[in-house]
Design a protein around this motif. Structure first.
Motif, PDB file in Angstrom:
ATOM      1  N   THR A 500      42.155  46.234  18.948  1.00  0.00           N
ATOM      2  CA  THR A 500      41.422  46.420  20.201  1.00  0.00           C
ATOM      3  C   THR A 500      41.823  45.373  21.233  1.00  0.00           C
ATOM      4  O   THR A 500      42.321  44.300  20.887  1.00  0.00           O
ATOM      5  CB  THR A 500      39.895  46.355  19.968  1.00  0.00           C
ATOM      6  OG1 THR A 500      39.230  46.459  21.237  1.00  0.00           O
ATOM      7  CG2 THR A 500      39.467  45.092  19.286  1.00  0.00           C
ATOM      8  N   GLN A 549      27.093  41.997  26.246  1.00  0.00           N
ATOM      9  CA  GLN A 549      28.328  42.766  26.295  1.00  0.00           C
ATOM     10  C   GLN A 549      28.039  44.137  26.873  1.00  0.00           C
ATOM     11  O   GLN A 549      26.934  44.400  27.336  1.00  0.00           O
ATOM     12  CB  GLN A 549      29.064  42.798  24.958  1.00  0.00           C
ATOM     13  CG  GLN A 549      28.336  43.414  23.780  1.00  0.00           C
ATOM     14  CD  GLN A 549      29.237  43.386  22.531  1.00  0.00           C
ATOM     15  OE1 GLN A 549      29.592  42.308  22.068  1.00  0.00           O
ATOM     16  NE2 GLN A 549      29.603  44.550  22.017  1.00  0.00           N
ATOM     17  N   GLY A 550      29.052  45.009  26.845  1.00  0.00           N
ATOM     18  CA  GLY A 550      28.946  46.267  27.581  1.00  0.00           C
ATOM     19  C   GLY A 550      27.820  47.170  27.132  1.00  0.00           C
ATOM     20  O   GLY A 550      27.074  47.724  27.946  1.00  0.00           O
ATOM     21  N   ARG A 551      27.683  47.338  25.804  1.00  0.00           N
ATOM     22  CA  ARG A 551      26.710  48.320  25.329  1.00  0.00           C
ATOM     23  C   ARG A 551      25.275  47.932  25.667  1.00  0.00           C
ATOM     24  O   ARG A 551      24.402  48.793  25.763  1.00  0.00           O
ATOM     25  CB  ARG A 551      26.908  48.589  23.834  1.00  0.00           C
ATOM     26  CG  ARG A 551      26.678  47.429  22.923  1.00  0.00           C
ATOM     27  CD  ARG A 551      27.272  47.677  21.556  1.00  0.00           C
ATOM     28  NE  ARG A 551      28.738  47.543  21.576  1.00  0.00           N
ATOM     29  CZ  ARG A 551      29.521  47.715  20.518  1.00  0.00           C
ATOM     30  NH1 ARG A 551      29.002  48.055  19.363  1.00  0.00           N
ATOM     31  NH2 ARG A 551      30.824  47.557  20.598  1.00  0.00           N
ATOM     32  N   ASP A 665      31.743  53.069  34.895  1.00  0.00           N
ATOM     33  CA  ASP A 665      32.018  52.154  33.788  1.00  0.00           C
ATOM     34  C   ASP A 665      33.266  51.408  34.229  1.00  0.00           C
ATOM     35  O   ASP A 665      34.384  51.904  34.155  1.00  0.00           O
ATOM     36  CB  ASP A 665      32.262  52.909  32.478  1.00  0.00           C
ATOM     37  CG  ASP A 665      32.534  51.954  31.314  1.00  0.00           C
ATOM     38  OD1 ASP A 665      32.941  50.799  31.591  1.00  0.00           O
ATOM     39  OD2 ASP A 665      32.356  52.340  30.143  1.00  0.00           O
ATOM     40  N   SER A 705      31.922  46.162  30.280  1.00  0.00           N
ATOM     41  CA  SER A 705      32.160  45.289  29.143  1.00  0.00           C
ATOM     42  C   SER A 705      33.208  44.291  29.604  1.00  0.00           C
ATOM     43  O   SER A 705      34.376  44.630  29.747  1.00  0.00           O
ATOM     44  CB  SER A 705      32.686  46.086  27.944  1.00  0.00           C
ATOM     45  OG  SER A 705      33.151  45.171  26.971  1.00  0.00           O
ATOM     46  N   LYS A 708      37.048  43.067  28.221  1.00  0.00           N
ATOM     47  CA  LYS A 708      38.358  43.681  28.407  1.00  0.00           C
ATOM     48  C   LYS A 708      39.053  43.062  29.616  1.00  0.00           C
ATOM     49  O   LYS A 708      39.596  41.984  29.514  1.00  0.00           O
ATOM     50  CB  LYS A 708      38.210  45.205  28.544  1.00  0.00           C
ATOM     51  CG  LYS A 708      37.963  45.919  27.220  1.00  0.00           C
ATOM     52  CD  LYS A 708      36.524  45.890  26.808  1.00  0.00           C
ATOM     53  CE  LYS A 708      36.231  46.774  25.616  1.00  0.00           C
ATOM     54  NZ  LYS A 708      34.840  46.632  25.167  1.00  0.00           N
ATOM     55  N   ARG A 855      45.725  54.273  17.971  1.00  0.00           N
ATOM     56  CA  ARG A 855      45.714  53.458  19.182  1.00  0.00           C
ATOM     57  C   ARG A 855      46.333  52.090  18.909  1.00  0.00           C
ATOM     58  O   ARG A 855      45.871  51.358  18.037  1.00  0.00           O
ATOM     59  CB  ARG A 855      44.277  53.294  19.690  1.00  0.00           C
ATOM     60  CG  ARG A 855      44.208  52.621  21.049  1.00  0.00           C
ATOM     61  CD  ARG A 855      42.791  52.498  21.574  1.00  0.00           C
ATOM     62  NE  ARG A 855      42.058  51.438  20.902  1.00  0.00           N
ATOM     63  CZ  ARG A 855      40.887  50.946  21.329  1.00  0.00           C
ATOM     64  NH1 ARG A 855      40.308  51.449  22.414  1.00  0.00           N
ATOM     65  NH2 ARG A 855      40.275  49.989  20.669  1.00  0.00           N
TER      66      ARG A 855
HETATM   67  C1  P71 Z   1      37.355  49.244  22.350  1.00  0.00           C
HETATM   68  C2  P71 Z   1      35.943  48.915  22.623  1.00  0.00           C
HETATM   69  C3  P71 Z   1      35.181  48.189  21.556  1.00  0.00           C
HETATM   70  C4  P71 Z   1      34.714  49.172  20.520  1.00  0.00           C
HETATM   71  C5  P71 Z   1      33.528  49.843  20.711  1.00  0.00           C
HETATM   72  C6  P71 Z   1      33.114  50.767  19.781  1.00  0.00           C
HETATM   73  C7  P71 Z   1      33.903  51.045  18.669  1.00  0.00           C
HETATM   74  C8  P71 Z   1      35.095  50.359  18.471  1.00  0.00           C
HETATM   75  C9  P71 Z   1      35.497  49.418  19.406  1.00  0.00           C
HETATM   76  C10 P71 Z   1      34.198  49.187  24.244  1.00  0.00           C
HETATM   77  C11 P71 Z   1      33.743  49.808  25.438  1.00  0.00           C
HETATM   78  C12 P71 Z   1      34.640  50.565  26.263  1.00  0.00           C
HETATM   79  C13 P71 Z   1      34.173  51.199  27.397  1.00  0.00           C
HETATM   80  C14 P71 Z   1      35.054  52.003  28.258  1.00  0.00           C
HETATM   81  C15 P71 Z   1      31.985  50.373  26.957  1.00  0.00           C
HETATM   82  C16 P71 Z   1      32.391  49.729  25.822  1.00  0.00           C
HETATM   83  C17 P71 Z   1      31.392  48.988  25.023  1.00  0.00           C
HETATM   84  N1  P71 Z   1      35.423  49.346  23.780  1.00  0.00           N
HETATM   85  N2  P71 Z   1      32.853  51.086  27.728  1.00  0.00           N
HETATM   86  O1  P71 Z   1      37.940  49.951  23.203  1.00  0.00           O
HETATM   87  O2  P71 Z   1      35.946  50.660  25.965  1.00  0.00           O
HETATM   88  O3  P71 Z   1      31.446  47.650  25.370  1.00  0.00           O
HETATM   89  O4  P71 Z   1      32.067  46.621  23.194  1.00  0.00           O
HETATM   90  O5  P71 Z   1      31.291  45.236  25.120  1.00  0.00           O
HETATM   91  O6  P71 Z   1      29.696  46.627  23.904  1.00  0.00           O
HETATM   92  O7  P71 Z   1      37.898  48.792  21.356  1.00  0.00           O
HETATM   93  P1  P71 Z   1      31.123  46.464  24.315  1.00  0.00           P
END
Ligand code: P71
Length: 912
Positions: A500, A549-551, A665, A705, A708, A855
């Motif tokens: 990731t 964090q994002g969620r 987002d 989030s 990133k 990915r």
């Molecule tokens: C990524 C992640 C992290 C992740 C999340 C769930 C399962 C596996 C890996 C997180 C995102 C994202 C977008 C567009 C919100 C979140 C959640 N991505 N929006 O891509 O890509 O944010 O992880 O900070 O809570 O590996 P958070």
């Protein structure tokens, strides 16, 4: 060694200097690069204290025992020296010169000779009344490190020892890869011969081991193939009566030194002398923390991985120059330019070497090594050579390419280069002031258009994290233990981690600087206000609400803005986003353009919302039953695909006509903005922050989030303009997350976030970031690997259906491919297919999504072109043998989010 044995952990920005700024800076510095300020130099090729530290060295900085006597760190240093160099009886000194000072003031009497191989550096011997005699052959006679240009002329040494006798020669001083000999190494045979002669003559042999591992690289190559470098270094150390060590070379420190002797009388004298000149015998002029950094650096030499990589990089740079026909010598410290052949048109009296150094600076901000006595450089043997030392672990291959371009740039203009005249009478090189004999040294470079100038990372490594290069048998075993699920691997078994881009970025020294001084209070810390101001300014929303964090932001927004039964149209779902919408009673509907679901469509804006789909959804349920539009930037599940500015304008206009709010987002807003700049000619010359500002201005708020694009390891954000909405967000925040001026985050993380946001909008950075992903995608395509096109910005998605056409979707091809990639390469990727999508709860059947992807997600500022090449080669190797990879079946299947903890086994044993 084909790629760095480490990843970047902290990065330090490289200065950006326009050609006219370099012209001005050099003028002010009297055409002497040594007199430039550090922020005027882009590539500082003096390799003294400029190398990157390991993150263990950085941690060591925090555990200095600053006791005056008997500090713990000194004993650590002693232990590591014993283990790695086999050296005992250590007396610490503030730096390498401090060690030489103890040597000269104890073992040297007035009038005595010091025979050496150092080229220059006799100033201290002379100051102590001694007579330095260089017993090497003429400087520059060597053709390269394999010729061991640091070796002494044995006949001369014998003659000297015979003539002066035991009393006439204080000691023989040999340096590994001596600077004044262009960093050419010393042979083991030569060293043994000198040891025999000094022993016979009863004269001590002093050996400077600062570059012993670099030296040993060449001893192994020529004299002892297959021997460990540490073994050779211990052999060298054992030959000497006295050893010296400057911490800024192989040990990669910024300060520190020592002297040691196996002879008790010498040791006794150094220990006595250290209190006169340096400090006490357990700190010798170093702080406790400096000793700990030194001890750690010495300990890390045992495996010599970074030494090997340093030498490999020197080889790369040398090859780049040689293939362009430039007169250059390879050294064990870097490359050395042959000044006379480089600038034959400049008369020697016009300071040819200084002119060349000036040109390299003007051409691209390079600074070569040119310190020491002025006479040595101006008219002595040093005048013929300009050494460019390569800092250890600090630069990427793009930097080397850029450096080679700058040198070649000078070479192409060599006919027009004019000399310099001296304006003063310097004793040392850093005192010299010069001016061009004509009005300029070289025609100054025109402003090169960015697309012509080679792009390089606008940062260098400040600290790195060593990577473990495991072998295949170990990886097979680790993968089996992890149940063929990359989420269950241990990070220590991984070479390159592409799981990731979330929270995995390298931080900058600027972020660390901010984190060092924060007020640790959840109420109104300076960092919160800094964060609020920065986000307001760059994102344009009035209310800035931090979340951990994002969620967490998604949770709050969904709960506040969704009435049960409302729909939430969005451009493809993201797992956590959709989950929170559903938990609030909303119904997600996908309104992304059709092209997004086609892995091989070349459509440039696969992140767009289809206005026809959206409008028909609004018509279907009525505007009052649409909670808001969830508009994601750089759509993750579609492959990191951007939407266009035109689409944003159109969709937001449409929504606002219906009175429906648009919530972005903005997790990957900067990357989407960069894609707009790359793909839409109307934005080509716009600054990234303006594009980001315009994108967000069309919406009503956003969740982010920050782990990133915003270059932090932890953090999130919720933002909007509406006061009433903000009030309800904050109320929820207090109940669910933490205080409104921290959002449940550490204050230092808020400070890092404020700075990360600014850094993410650096135009050079974001260009390079997206280019890195694009290049990776293009290389995979060139190798025939099926990927989702066009390549996105944060990740490259491999099409597992095409990679493994013989594996049924019910046998989880993407899961199998991710496991196989790990076994073949040590690279960790993430399954995005049948396993992630799960089962339909009603039927118990797998959803069998259209896309079956692996990915490869790219952390920011962490990996270099060499890592990418390593990965492409590995995946291409696997592709050749793909028919031997069979599918998987579950041996444990969790009821929810099964991709995280599910375990599998191959249907047939894997033998690829
Ligand atoms: C990524 C992640 C992290 C992740 C999340 C769930 C399962 C596996 C890996 C997180 C995102 C994202 C977008 C567009 C919100 C979140 C959640 N991505 N929006 O891509 O890509 O944010 O992880 O900070 O809570 O590996 P958070």
């Amino acid at each position: 060694m084909r790629s760095e044995p480490f990843k970047l952990k902290d990065v330090k920005r490289l200065p950006v200097l326009e050609p006219h700024q370099r012209v001005q800076a050099l003028l002010v510095a009297g055409y002497n690069p040594l007199r430039l300020r550090s922020d005027q130099v882009i590539f500082d090729l003096v390799a003294r204290g400029t190398s990157a530290w390991s993150h263990f060295q950085k941690a060591a900085l925090e555990v200095g025992d600053e006791a005056y006597a008997g500090a713990r760190n000194f004993f650590h240093l002693e232990d590591r020296l014993r283990e790695v160099f086999g050296v005992e009886n250590v007396v610490p000194t503030h730096n390498g010169l401090g060690a030489e000072k103890l040597l000269a003031t104890t073992l040297l009497r007035r009038g005595q000779v010091v025979a050496h191989n150092r080229g220059h550096g006799g100033g201290l011997v002379e100051a102590c009344g001694g007579v330095p005699v260089d017993v090497c052959a003429a400087v520059g006679s060597s053709g390269g490190p394999g010729d061991f240009g640091g070796d002494v002329d044995l006949a001369r040494l014998e003659g000297l020892l015979r003539e002066k006798g035991r009393d006439g020669v204080a000691y023989v001083h040999l340096e590994t890869c001596p600077e004044g000999r262009n960093g050419q190494p010393v042979s083991l045979a030569g060293l043994a011969a000198v040891r025999d002669r000094t022993r016979d003559a009863g004269v001590p042999l002093v050996l400077d081991l600062s570059c012993a591992f670099s030296n040993a690289f060449w001893n192994r190559a020529v004299e002892r193939p297959g021997t460990e470098l540490a073994v050779l270094v211990r052999e060298m150390a054992a030959a000497a009566d006295v050893v010296l060590l400057d911490a800024v070379q192989d040990a990669r420190c910024d300060i520190g030194g020592l002297i040691a002797s196996r002879t008790p009388e010498h040791f006794e004298r150094f220990r006595t002398q250290v209190v006169v000149f340096e400090g006490l015998h357990t700190y010798g002029g170093m702080s406790g923390r400096a000793m700990e950094v030194f001890a750690t650096g010495v300990g890390e030499l045992a495996g010599a991985e970074v030494v090997e990589w340093h030498q490999a990089q020197i080889g790369q740079l040398h090859d780049l120059l040689v293939t362009r026909g430039l007169p250059v010598l390879r050294s064990a410290r870097g490359v050395v330019l042959d000044v006379d052949r480089f600038l034959p048109g400049v008369p020697a009296a016009d300071h040819r070497r200084a002119a060349l150094a000036a040109c390299l600076y003007l051409g691209g901000g390079l600074r070569g090594r040119c310190d020491g006595p002025w006479s040595w450089h101006a008219s002595g043997p040093g005048a013929a050579w300009l050494p460019l030392d390569l800092p250890r672990a600090a630069l990427s291959r793009n930097h080397l390419l850029r450096i080679a371009d700058v040198i070649a740039w000078t070479w192409e203009r060599r006919e027009s280069v004019r000399g310099l005249r001296l304006l003063n009478t310097p004793e040392f090189a850093d005192e010299a002031l010069l001016a061009p004999v004509e009005d300029r040294v070289v025609v100054p470079p025109g402003l090169e258009p960015p697309e012509r100038c080679r792009r390089y990372e606008p940062y260098r490594t400040s600290a790195f994290e060593p990577l473990k290069v495991t072998d295949e048998a170990i990886r097979r075993d680790a993968m089996a233990r992890a149940g063929y699920n990359t989420f269950l691997l241990r990070s220590e078994d991984i070479f390159i981690d592409f799981l990731t881009d979330s929270g995995t970025a390298a931080m900058s020294t600027g972020q660390w600087e901010g984190m060092a001084d924060v007020d640790e209070t959840p109420y109104g810390s300076r960092s919160f206000h800094h964060l609020e101001e920065t986000f307001r300014e760059l994102l344009g929303y009035r209310h800035v609400i931090p979340t951990h964090q994002g969620r967490a932001a998604e949770h709050i927004m969904s709960q506040v803005m969704i009435r049960p039964g409302q729909i939430v149209p969005g451009n493809m779902y993201f797992t956590t986003t959709k989950l929170h919408q559903e938990m609030a009673g909303g119904v997600f509907t996908d309104v992304i353009v059709d092209e997004a679901h086609d892995a091989h469509s070349g459509f440039p804006w696969k992140g767009n919302i289809d206005p026809v789909k959206l409008e028909s959804e609004i018509r279907r349920v009525g505007a009052e039953n649409v909670a808001y539009i969830s508009f994601e930037m750089s759509v993750n599940m579609a492959g990191g695909q951007p939407f266009s500015m035109d689409n944003a304008r159109e969709i937001c206009g449409l929504c606002h006509r219906h009175g429906i709010p648009v919530m972005f987002d903005a997790t990957r807003v900067v990357e989407n903005a960069e894609m707009i700049r790359r793909k839409d000619p109307a934005f080509r010359s716009r600054r990234i922050r303006d594009i980001v500002g315009e994108m967000l201005s069309y919406g009503d708020g956003c969740t982010i989030s920050c782990k990133k694009d915003f270059l932090v390891n932890m953090g999130g954000m919720l933002a909007c303009n509406d006061d009433g909405l903000a009030h309800r967000f904050r109320r929820m925040l207090r109940i669910w997350e933490g205080d409104v001026t921290s959002g449940g985050m550490a204050v230092r993380d808020m400070e890092a976030m404020a700075r990360g946001l600014v850094e993410s909008m650096d135009d050079d950075y974001i260009r390079m970031r997206v280019e890195q992903t694009q290049e990776f995608g293009e290389k995979l395509l060139a190798a025939g690997i099926p990927i989702v096109t066009p390549p996105g910005s944060h990740a490259i998605f491999i099409d597992a259906k095409r990679f493994l056409p013989h594996v049924e979707q019910e046998q989880y091809p993407a899961q199998a491919l991710a496991s196989a990639i790990y076994i073949e390469t040590g690279v960790r990727t993430m399954e995005r297919g049948n396993v992630s999508k799960g089962r339909n709860p009603a039927t118990g059947e797998n959803y069998r999504p259209k896309l079956e992807l692996v990915r490869c997600t790219i952390p920011r500022r962490v990996y270099t072109p060499s890592h990418f090449d390593f990965i492409v080669e590995g995946i291409a190797r696997l592709f050749e043998r793909r028919d031997r990879i069979s599918g998987l079946e579950f041996v444990y299947e969790p009821p929810v989010l099964r991709f995280f903890q599910g375990r599998f086994t191959p249907l047939r044993p894997w033998d690829f």
